[in-house]
Design a protein around this motif. Structure first.
Motif, PDB file in Angstrom:
ATOM      1  N   GLY A 150       5.677   3.054   4.686  1.00 10.57           N
ATOM      2  CA  GLY A 150       5.474   1.649   4.468  1.00 10.57           C
ATOM      3  C   GLY A 150       5.327   1.853   5.984  1.00 10.57           C
ATOM      4  O   GLY A 150       5.508   2.676   7.302  1.00 10.57           O
ATOM      5  N   GLN A 151       5.038   1.045   6.317  1.00 10.83           N
ATOM      6  CA  GLN A 151       5.294  -0.105   7.893  1.00 10.83           C
ATOM      7  C   GLN A 151       6.248   0.237   8.327  1.00 10.83           C
ATOM      8  O   GLN A 151       6.353  -0.001  10.517  1.00 10.83           O
ATOM      9  N   TRP A 152       7.523   0.046   8.527  1.00 12.67           N
ATOM     10  CA  TRP A 152       8.734   0.025   8.754  1.00 12.67           C
ATOM     11  C   TRP A 152       8.764   1.269   8.870  1.00 12.67           C
ATOM     12  O   TRP A 152      10.675   1.867   9.926  1.00 12.67           O
ATOM     13  N   GLY A 154       0.043   0.346  10.503  1.00 11.81           N
ATOM     14  CA  GLY A 154      -0.617  -0.409   9.779  1.00 11.81           C
ATOM     15  C   GLY A 154      -1.210   0.008   8.714  1.00 11.81           C
ATOM     16  O   GLY A 154      -0.640   1.152   7.956  1.00 11.81           O
ATOM     17  N   VAL A 155      -2.831   0.065   7.707  1.00 10.69           N
ATOM     18  CA  VAL A 155      -2.833   0.502   6.552  1.00 10.69           C
ATOM     19  C   VAL A 155      -2.643   1.816   6.933  1.00 10.69           C
ATOM     20  O   VAL A 155      -1.946   2.189   5.602  1.00 10.69           O
ATOM     21  N   PRO A 156      -3.063   2.906   8.017  1.00 14.72           N
ATOM     22  CA  PRO A 156      -3.163   4.216   7.437  1.00 14.72           C
ATOM     23  C   PRO A 156      -1.497   4.398   7.425  1.00 14.72           C
ATOM     24  O   PRO A 156      -1.163   5.869   6.468  1.00 14.72           O
ATOM     25  N   LEU A 197       9.251  -1.242  -8.848  1.00 20.57           N
ATOM     26  CA  LEU A 197       9.752  -2.445  -8.778  1.00 20.57           C
ATOM     27  C   LEU A 197       9.413  -3.555  -8.214  1.00 20.57           C
ATOM     28  O   LEU A 197       9.434  -3.240  -7.102  1.00 20.57           O
ATOM     29  N   GLU A 198       8.820  -4.969  -7.823  1.00 17.26           N
ATOM     30  CA  GLU A 198       7.880  -5.238  -7.004  1.00 17.26           C
ATOM     31  C   GLU A 198       9.060  -6.830  -7.316  1.00 17.26           C
ATOM     32  O   GLU A 198       8.727  -7.436  -7.494  1.00 17.26           O
ATOM     33  N   LYS A 199       9.160  -7.558  -5.744  1.00 17.11           N
ATOM     34  CA  LYS A 199       9.371  -9.022  -5.306  1.00 17.11           C
ATOM     35  C   LYS A 199       8.107 -10.022  -5.683  1.00 17.11           C
ATOM     36  O   LYS A 199       8.783 -10.583  -6.400  1.00 17.11           O
ATOM     37  N   GLY A 209       1.142  -6.084  -1.402  1.00 17.22           N
ATOM     38  CA  GLY A 209       2.062  -6.619  -0.308  1.00 17.22           C
ATOM     39  C   GLY A 209       1.318  -7.280   0.496  1.00 17.22           C
ATOM     40  O   GLY A 209       0.183  -8.475   0.327  1.00 17.22           O
ATOM     41  N   LEU A 210       0.655  -6.932   1.558  1.00 20.04           N
ATOM     42  CA  LEU A 210       0.298  -7.190   2.504  1.00 20.04           C
ATOM     43  C   LEU A 210      -1.403  -7.327   2.602  1.00 20.04           C
ATOM     44  O   LEU A 210      -1.839  -7.916   2.727  1.00 20.04           O
ATOM     45  N   VAL A 211      -1.148  -6.908   1.617  1.00 21.12           N
ATOM     46  CA  VAL A 211      -3.246  -6.770   1.109  1.00 21.12           C
ATOM     47  C   VAL A 211      -3.829  -6.670   0.022  1.00 21.12           C
ATOM     48  O   VAL A 211      -3.410  -6.064  -0.578  1.00 21.12           O
ATOM     49  N   LEU A 266       0.201  -1.029  -0.046  1.00 24.47           N
ATOM     50  CA  LEU A 266       0.208  -0.149   0.399  1.00 24.47           C
ATOM     51  C   LEU A 266       0.495   1.176  -0.352  1.00 24.47           C
ATOM     52  O   LEU A 266       0.098   2.318  -0.160  1.00 24.47           O
ATOM     53  N   ALA A 267       2.101   1.394   0.752  1.00 27.32           N
ATOM     54  CA  ALA A 267       3.112   2.822   0.361  1.00 27.32           C
ATOM     55  C   ALA A 267       3.110   2.810  -0.868  1.00 27.32           C
ATOM     56  O   ALA A 267       3.234   4.050  -0.924  1.00 27.32           O
ATOM     57  N   GLY A 268       4.202   1.884  -1.383  1.00 38.65           N
ATOM     58  CA  GLY A 268       4.575   2.018  -2.833  1.00 38.65           C
ATOM     59  C   GLY A 268       3.577   2.454  -3.407  1.00 38.65           C
ATOM     60  O   GLY A 268       3.720   3.583  -4.296  1.00 38.65           O
ATOM     61  N   GLU A 270      12.686  -8.807  -7.555  1.00 40.20           N
ATOM     62  CA  GLU A 270      13.588  -8.432  -6.231  1.00 40.20           C
ATOM     63  C   GLU A 270      14.942  -6.808  -6.143  1.00 40.20           C
ATOM     64  O   GLU A 270      15.476  -7.862  -7.119  1.00 40.20           O
ATOM     65  N   VAL A 271      15.158  -6.169  -5.860  1.00 38.88           N
ATOM     66  CA  VAL A 271      16.084  -5.063  -6.145  1.00 38.88           C
ATOM     67  C   VAL A 271      17.219  -6.215  -5.041  1.00 38.88           C
ATOM     68  O   VAL A 271      16.318  -6.282  -4.021  1.00 38.88           O
ATOM     69  N   VAL A 272      18.106  -6.644  -5.702  1.00 35.32           N
ATOM     70  CA  VAL A 272      18.857  -7.505  -4.747  1.00 35.32           C
ATOM     71  C   VAL A 272      19.903  -6.012  -3.994  1.00 35.32           C
ATOM     72  O   VAL A 272      21.008  -6.769  -3.408  1.00 35.32           O
TER      73      VAL A 272
HETATM   74  C1  LIG Z   1      -3.622 -10.940   8.561  1.00 38.45           C
HETATM   75  C2  LIG Z   1      -3.314  -9.081   8.810  1.00 38.45           C
HETATM   76  C3  LIG Z   1      -4.646  -8.066   9.515  1.00 38.45           C
HETATM   77  C4  LIG Z   1      -3.612  -6.849   9.258  1.00 38.45           C
HETATM   78  N1  LIG Z   1      -4.561  -6.266  10.501  1.00 38.45           N
HETATM   79  C5  LIG Z   1      -4.840  -4.607  10.115  1.00 38.45           C
HETATM   80  C6  LIG Z   1      -5.543  -4.404  10.502  1.00 38.45           C
HETATM   81  O1  LIG Z   1      -6.510  -4.443  11.446  1.00 38.45           O
HETATM   82  N2  LIG Z   1      -5.607  -2.722  10.573  1.00 38.45           N
HETATM   83  C7  LIG Z   1      -4.241  -1.892   9.908  1.00 38.45           C
HETATM   84  O2  LIG Z   1      -3.889  -1.113  10.449  1.00 38.45           O
HETATM   85  N3  LIG Z   1      -3.214  -3.243   9.991  1.00 38.45           N
HETATM   86  C8  LIG Z   1      -3.212  -4.314   9.254  1.00 38.45           C
HETATM   87  N4  LIG Z   1      -2.291  -4.889   9.156  1.00 38.45           N
HETATM   88  C9  LIG Z   1      -1.337  -4.988   8.278  1.00 38.45           C
HETATM   89  C10 LIG Z   1      -1.687  -3.886   6.874  1.00 38.45           C
HETATM   90  O3  LIG Z   1      -2.033  -4.994   6.057  1.00 38.45           O
HETATM   91  C11 LIG Z   1       0.563  -3.132   6.947  1.00 38.45           C
HETATM   92  O4  LIG Z   1       0.854  -2.872   8.159  1.00 38.45           O
HETATM   93  C12 LIG Z   1       0.396  -2.871   5.708  1.00 38.45           C
HETATM   94  O5  LIG Z   1       0.031  -3.047   4.705  1.00 38.45           O
HETATM   95  C13 LIG Z   1       1.637  -2.532   5.103  1.00 38.45           C
HETATM   96  O6  LIG Z   1       2.036  -2.150   3.604  1.00 38.45           O
HETATM   97  P1  LIG Z   1       3.091  -1.697   3.503  1.00 38.45           P
HETATM   98  O7  LIG Z   1       3.150  -1.152   1.989  1.00 38.45           O
HETATM   99  O8  LIG Z   1       4.010  -0.920   4.764  1.00 38.45           O
HETATM  100  O9  LIG Z   1       3.809  -3.119   3.174  1.00 38.45           O
HETATM  101  P2  LIG Z   1       4.130  -4.267   2.793  1.00 38.45           P
HETATM  102  O10 LIG Z   1       2.265  -4.643   2.886  1.00 38.45           O
HETATM  103  O11 LIG Z   1       4.770  -5.072   3.758  1.00 38.45           O
HETATM  104  O12 LIG Z   1       4.669  -4.100   0.966  1.00 38.45           O
HETATM  105  C14 LIG Z   1       5.703  -4.005   1.303  1.00 38.45           C
HETATM  106  C15 LIG Z   1       6.198  -4.572  -0.632  1.00 38.45           C
HETATM  107  O13 LIG Z   1       7.635  -4.686  -1.147  1.00 38.45           O
HETATM  108  C16 LIG Z   1       7.565  -5.949  -1.884  1.00 38.45           C
HETATM  109  N5  LIG Z   1       9.253  -5.843  -1.570  1.00 38.45           N
HETATM  110  C17 LIG Z   1      10.414  -5.928   0.178  1.00 38.45           C
HETATM  111  N6  LIG Z   1      10.939  -6.643  -0.859  1.00 38.45           N
HETATM  112  C18 LIG Z   1      11.641  -5.746  -2.060  1.00 38.45           C
HETATM  113  C19 LIG Z   1      12.421  -5.984  -2.872  1.00 38.45           C
HETATM  114  N7  LIG Z   1      13.925  -6.013  -1.951  1.00 38.45           N
HETATM  115  N8  LIG Z   1      12.353  -5.887  -3.780  1.00 38.45           N
HETATM  116  C20 LIG Z   1      11.184  -5.430  -4.593  1.00 38.45           C
HETATM  117  N9  LIG Z   1       9.797  -5.348  -3.989  1.00 38.45           N
HETATM  118  C21 LIG Z   1      10.205  -6.118  -2.316  1.00 38.45           C
HETATM  119  C22 LIG Z   1       7.060  -7.020  -1.089  1.00 38.45           C
HETATM  120  O14 LIG Z   1       7.306  -7.939  -1.655  1.00 38.45           O
HETATM  121  C23 LIG Z   1       5.802  -6.196  -0.669  1.00 38.45           C
HETATM  122  O15 LIG Z   1       5.054  -6.227  -1.478  1.00 38.45           O
HETATM  123  C24 LIG Z   1      -3.007  -6.179   9.242  1.00 38.45           C
HETATM  124  C25 LIG Z   1      -1.797  -7.357   8.317  1.00 38.45           C
HETATM  125  C26 LIG Z   1      -1.644  -8.773   8.100  1.00 38.45           C
HETATM  126  C27 LIG Z   1      -1.570  -9.918   7.119  1.00 38.45           C
END
Ligand SMILES: Cc1cc2nc3c(=O)[nH]c(=O)nc-3n(C[C@H](O)[C@H](O)[C@H](O)COP(=O)(O)OP(=O)(O)OC[C@H]3O[C@@H](n4cnc5c(N)ncnc54)[C@H](O)[C@@H]3O)c2cc1C
Length: 544
Positions: free
Chosen positions: A514-516, A522-524, A43-45, A51-53, A24-26, A259-261
């Motif tokens: 993103g989440q890190w 979380g999502v927001p 670029l997506e792995k 991602g998680l959603v 969601l962040a990207g 995947e970016v290495v």
């Molecule tokens: C079961 C579950 C329930 C949840 N419930 C809630 C909730 O109730 N409320 C809430 O707010 N949040 C919830 N979350 C958390 C929320 O979904 C995540 O915090 C959020 O979606 C994270 O988004 P992101 O884009 O930061 O990371 P991610 O979704 O992890 O996306 C990162 C992306 O980067 C890609 N990537 C990683 N490394 C590389 C690389 N080297 N090269 C290329 N691509 C790469 C990955 O494949 C992935 O697609 C839940 C998550 C899960 C799994």
């Protein structure tokens, strides 16, 4: 979806804005950059976006892999409106259950009903529940304030003077006061409850569905969030799909299985697993920061830059990832109405209401200790105890959108919070499959004996997903589902006031989102940091 074109454009056409990770962040960053005409390359792995959603289909059932619904938080709907994306949403109704006490969060009186349940279950702790009530109500009021208006990144108050004067400016002081207060007090919810005098059982009942160490305002404010959930018709995966379409139709490019290495800041280049190089003007890392710093190639950098990167690398690699989740995707030969008698489409459930004994976390520690040497019977027994003492998050997609299961049948998504390290221990001991089977059986037994009698005989499908599946699919450390561990001080900003700085790194032209990038996440947070990073990158791109 994988783009079928051959070589990507970046090496040939010079530097461009690159995003790593289509979660969601990207995707949010990609959509906003595409809107400004930056034509980003993502670029997506893995093989798909979100991602998680994500949502997936099996035998006519649609299952969501991530959150059971998406919190609006003054962000989701404003973003859709801002980008002009049509995404039909329904309210994601929530129920909680403790033993036989159920609360449905359909109206403003839901919290009164929940508190009445607690008072029935813990009649000797009236005084503590009184304190807890005050804390929940004030935390909910804070969340209501934060969520009341669209986040300014998604509705710019300066572009609408009437909105600015009538709504935004009067709201601003209360927003700032909440931002200040949440920033000052990060005490974990468990500590706050025990200070109120709650015994272990009451503390577990209230806290067991939160991550260990969740800041108390954030945790107790969830009772407000229960009424803020939105569910996209067709599944939660429809949201990232809509962003993906937006990016592609606005000149952006998304390449999956890339995947970016390696990242070389000196030459401003990234290398993907296929060995292709991509030159960037600005780069956004929207994945796990631990893996970013493991992939930075310092060659050609000045000594000062190397020192800064080393320091950041140490900080991130020594911090702990947060908890993960074990999930069962189930198909049952019974109509959704049968499950609807118990709860709404999203249920948070603790099976037992008394005499639970040890908290689930203590069970986990027992399980982890000496894992490799535990006999098979003992392992199953310990897992059974863990399952009996866990809190279950159950989603029934067909109760939110009837088209998500075949006629007369129901798909269920059942999960418990789980320690990713335990699974990595099991993996090293070559016992991950055994643990998966024990968890599956343990959870099905609990469901059969509590919520859904005779469910086992009607099971048509069961698909387990472990923290290891998440780790392997999207590269999130130990399968962490919301970024950093909340029991320790996070290595990233953690107050509302500092969210804008969360997207910066010490490396020129390299951003993070993103989440890190911010905690708790979380999502927001994923969406907001993606948006903030896009704004900064677009500015830099215009200046360069
Ligand atoms: C079961 C579950 C329930 C949840 N419930 C809630 C909730 O109730 N409320 C809430 O707010 N949040 C919830 N979350 C958390 C929320 O979904 C995540 O915090 C959020 O979606 C994270 O988004 P992101 O884009 O930061 O990371 P991610 O979704 O992890 O996306 C990162 C992306 O980067 C890609 N990537 C990683 N490394 C590389 C690389 N080297 N090269 C290329 N691509 C790469 C990955 O494949 C992935 O697609 C839940 C998550 C899960 C799994």
């Amino acid at each position: 979806m994988e783009q079928k074109q051959g070589a990507l454009r970046s090496p040939m056409s010079g530097r461009r804005t690159i995003i790593i990770g289509a979660g969601l962040a990207g995707l949010t960053a990609g959509a906003y950059l595409a809107r400004t005409g930056c034509a980003p390359l993502i670029l997506e792995k893995s093989g798909s976006c979100g991602g998680l959603v994500q949502s997936f289909e099996r035998d006519g059932y649609i299952f969501d892999t991530g959150p059971r619904a998406l919190g609006d938080a003054g962000i989701l709907r404003p973003l859709l409106k801002n980008l002009g994306i049509e995404l039909p949403l329904v309210k994601g109704l929530v129920s909680t259950g403790i033993g036989k006490e159920f609360t449905h969060y359909d109206d403003a009186l839901a919290l009164d009903r929940y508190l009445a349940s607690l008072r029935r279950l813990f009649p000797t702790q009236e005084r503590t529940i009184g304190f807890l009530e005050k804390a929940i109500r004030s935390s909910c009021a804070m969340v209501r304030t934060l969520n009341r208006l669209p986040n300014p990144y998604f509705r710019n108050p300066l572009s609408d003077p009437k909105y600015l004067l009538r709504e935004f400016l009067p709201w601003l002081p209360s927003f700032l006061s909440v931002a200040l207060r949440t920033g000052l007090d990060h005490r974990p919810v468990e500590d706050v409850l025990s200070k109120m005098g709650a015994d272990q059982e009451l503390t577990d009942t209230v806290c067991r569905h939160f991550f260990r160490g969740t800041p108390w305002r954030f945790a107790l404010g969830y009772f407000e969030n229960f009424q803020d959930y939105q569910y996209p018709i067709g599944g939660t995966g429809r949201f990232p799909q809509a962003l993906e379409t937006y990016i592609k139709t606005h000149g952006g490019q998304i390449a999956t299985e890339r995947e970016v290495v390696s990242i070389l800041p000196a030459s401003r280049t990234v290398v993907d697993r296929r060995g292709e190089e991509h030159a960037y003007a600005e780069l956004l890392w929207a994945g796990d920061l631990r893996s970013l710093y493991a992939r930075i190639d310092q060659r050609g950098l000045a000594a000062g830059a190397v020192r800064r990167i080393e320091e950041e690398r140490r900080r991130y690699l020594s911090a702990k990832p947060g908890e993960s989740i074990f999930t069962l995707f189930l198909a049952v030969d019974a109509p959704p109405s049968r499950f609807g008698r118990r709860s709404r489409g999203h249920l948070i459930y603790s099976p037992l209401s008394e005499g639970r004994g040890k908290p689930d976390r203590a069970r986990l520690l027992e399980l982890k200790a000496g894992f490799a040497g535990i006999a098979a019977d003992e392992l199953r027994a310990r897992v059974r105890d863990f399952c009996a003492d866990s809190s279950y998050e159950i989603s029934i997609p067909a109760l939110k959108d009837p088209a998500l299961a075949p006629e007369g049948k129901t798909g269920l998504i059942v999960s418990v919070l789980c320690d990713g390290e335990l699974w990595e221990t099991a993996e090293s001991a070559n016992r991950a499959e055994e643990l998966q089977e024990a968890m599956t059986e343990g959870m099905l037994d609990i469901l059969e004996h509590s919520l859904y009698p005779e469910m086992r005989s009607k099971l048509l499908l069961r698909i387990p997903a472990t923290p290891l599946s998440l780790r392997n699919r999207i590269g999130t450390s130990a399968g962490a589902i919301t970024g950093w561990c909340l029991e320790e001080r996070p290595p990233v900003p953690s107050s509302l006031a500092s969210v804008m700085s969360a997207v910066r790194t010490g490396i020129p032209h390299l951003w993070k989102a993103g989440q890190w990038s911010y905690s708790p996440a979380g999502v927001p947070v994923a969406i907001l940091t993606g948006r903030i990073a896009a704004a900064g990158m677009a500015r830099r791109d215009r200046l360069s």
